[in-house]
Design a protein around this motif. Structure first.
Motif, PDB file in Angstrom:
ATOM      1  N   TRP A  12     -36.996   4.308   5.580  1.00  0.00           N
ATOM      2  CA  TRP A  12     -37.727   3.914   6.796  1.00  0.00           C
ATOM      3  C   TRP A  12     -36.784   3.593   7.953  1.00  0.00           C
ATOM      4  N   LEU A  13     -35.598   4.143   7.925  1.00  0.00           N
ATOM      5  CA  LEU A  13     -34.642   3.915   9.011  1.00  0.00           C
ATOM      6  C   LEU A  13     -35.219   4.348  10.351  1.00  0.00           C
ATOM      7  N   GLY A  14     -35.946   5.458  10.367  1.00  0.00           N
ATOM      8  CA  GLY A  14     -36.551   5.942  11.616  1.00  0.00           C
ATOM      9  C   GLY A  14     -37.493   4.924  12.223  1.00  0.00           C
ATOM     10  N   ALA A  15     -38.266   4.232  11.385  1.00  0.00           N
ATOM     11  CA  ALA A  15     -39.173   3.203  11.903  1.00  0.00           C
ATOM     12  C   ALA A  15     -38.396   2.054  12.525  1.00  0.00           C
ATOM     13  N   VAL A  64     -36.373  -8.207  15.775  1.00  0.00           N
ATOM     14  CA  VAL A  64     -35.923  -8.837  14.525  1.00  0.00           C
ATOM     15  C   VAL A  64     -36.142  -7.904  13.336  1.00  0.00           C
ATOM     16  N   LEU A  65     -37.372  -7.421  13.164  1.00  0.00           N
ATOM     17  CA  LEU A  65     -37.663  -6.556  12.019  1.00  0.00           C
ATOM     18  C   LEU A  65     -37.025  -5.176  12.183  1.00  0.00           C
ATOM     19  N   VAL A 125     -33.006  -1.289  10.423  1.00  0.00           N
ATOM     20  CA  VAL A 125     -31.881  -0.403  10.719  1.00  0.00           C
ATOM     21  C   VAL A 125     -30.653  -0.797   9.906  1.00  0.00           C
ATOM     22  N   LEU A 126     -30.360  -2.091   9.842  1.00  0.00           N
ATOM     23  CA  LEU A 126     -29.181  -2.544   9.106  1.00  0.00           C
ATOM     24  C   LEU A 126     -29.283  -2.197   7.624  1.00  0.00           C
ATOM     25  N   GLY A 132     -37.547   0.258   3.179  1.00  0.00           N
ATOM     26  CA  GLY A 132     -38.929   0.536   2.832  1.00  0.00           C
ATOM     27  C   GLY A 132     -39.762  -0.709   2.617  1.00  0.00           C
ATOM     28  N   PHE A 133     -39.102  -1.848   2.407  1.00  0.00           N
ATOM     29  CA  PHE A 133     -39.830  -3.111   2.310  1.00  0.00           C
ATOM     30  C   PHE A 133     -40.166  -3.672   3.692  1.00  0.00           C
ATOM     31  N   VAL A 134     -39.276  -3.460   4.647  1.00  0.00           N
ATOM     32  CA  VAL A 134     -39.406  -4.108   5.957  1.00  0.00           C
ATOM     33  C   VAL A 134     -40.194  -3.252   6.948  1.00  0.00           C
ATOM     34  N   GLY A 135     -39.905  -1.949   7.001  1.00  0.00           N
ATOM     35  CA  GLY A 135     -40.523  -1.086   7.995  1.00  0.00           C
ATOM     36  C   GLY A 135     -42.044  -1.100   8.001  1.00  0.00           C
ATOM     37  N   PRO A 136     -42.700  -0.969   6.850  1.00  0.00           N
ATOM     38  CA  PRO A 136     -44.165  -0.993   6.856  1.00  0.00           C
ATOM     39  C   PRO A 136     -44.742  -2.322   7.325  1.00  0.00           C
TER      40      PRO A 136
END
Length: 227
Positions: A159-162, A189-190, A195-196, A207-211
């Protein structure tokens, strides 16, 4: 006789009192919820590494007991792929309405979500080939099936793109007031966290953070955005 009914360009572009539909924002909410479900299904479909590590035959036998989970994952991932570009297009339009002329924020936000949709599409791309084959594991090459379980457990988590979309939204909000300020801070923040993690060796944590970012921000636009 000179006509007095001609409308100005501004009037023809947007009529007074007209309101832009927020269906795009609700689409984002749905995409985020479905993505969370797809990630959880991916987790549930993962093989038991303590029992199967290094043994492709044991991996395929374990995966064969989770055929319904793989099917659920496929449906959730595919629906996410369908909805993400719609939210991305709506977000781009929303940012372009307020950001400076020629700004890249909207385009970057939409492009990041397209990249994420592509990752989800690729992540579910082998489902038909293997999921139904688990009904008769003798028809599947164990090494190939073992690779498939790794594929499902990794690619949909990219989910880097998100995260890139979130940072673009955050900058547009905080620098140009193109969105509510709280949405900007949540996105910074998110987005930075996504990205990091996405560029680190622990990239699947994105994948845990992006959604979660997607659900929160889409709800913000759907319920709290007054423009």
């Amino acid at each position: 006789m000179t006509s007095t009914t001609a409308e100005s360009p501004a009037a023809t572009t947007r009529r007074p009192g007209s309101a832009t539909s927020r269906a795009w924002a609700w689409t984002g909410v749905a995409a985020g919820v479905l993505a969370i479900g797809a990630i959880q299904a991916s987790l549930a479909a993962g093989v038991d590494w303590e029992k199967t590590a290094g043994d492709p035959v044991a991996m395929i036998e374990d995966a064969a007991t989770k055929q319904s989970t793989f099917l659920v994952f496929h449906v959730l991932a595919a629906l996410t792929v369908v909805l993400l570009p719609i939210f991305g297009a709506g977000l781009r339009r929303r940012l372009d309405q307020q950001a400076p002329a020629g700004s890249l924020h909207g385009g970057i936000a939409a492009a990041g979500l397209l990249l994420t949709a592509a990752a989800m599409l690729l992540g579910s791309g082998l489902d038909t080939q293997f999921t139904f084959a688990f009904q008769d594991t003798s028809m599947v090459v164990p090494e190939s099936a073992a690779f498939y379980t790794d594929w499902v457990a990794t690619i949909p988590w990219l989910w880097l793109g998100a995260g890139l979309s979130a940072l673009a939204l955050g900058v547009a909000s905080l620098r140009h007031a193109a969105a509510p300020r709280w949405i900007g801070w949540v996105s910074v923040v998110l987005g930075a966290l996504t990205v990091l993690t996405g560029i680190s060796p622990l990239q699947y944590l994105a994948g845990f953070v992006g959604p979660v970012w997607l659900v929160v921000v889409a709800l913000g636009f759907a319920l709290g955005d007054r423009r």
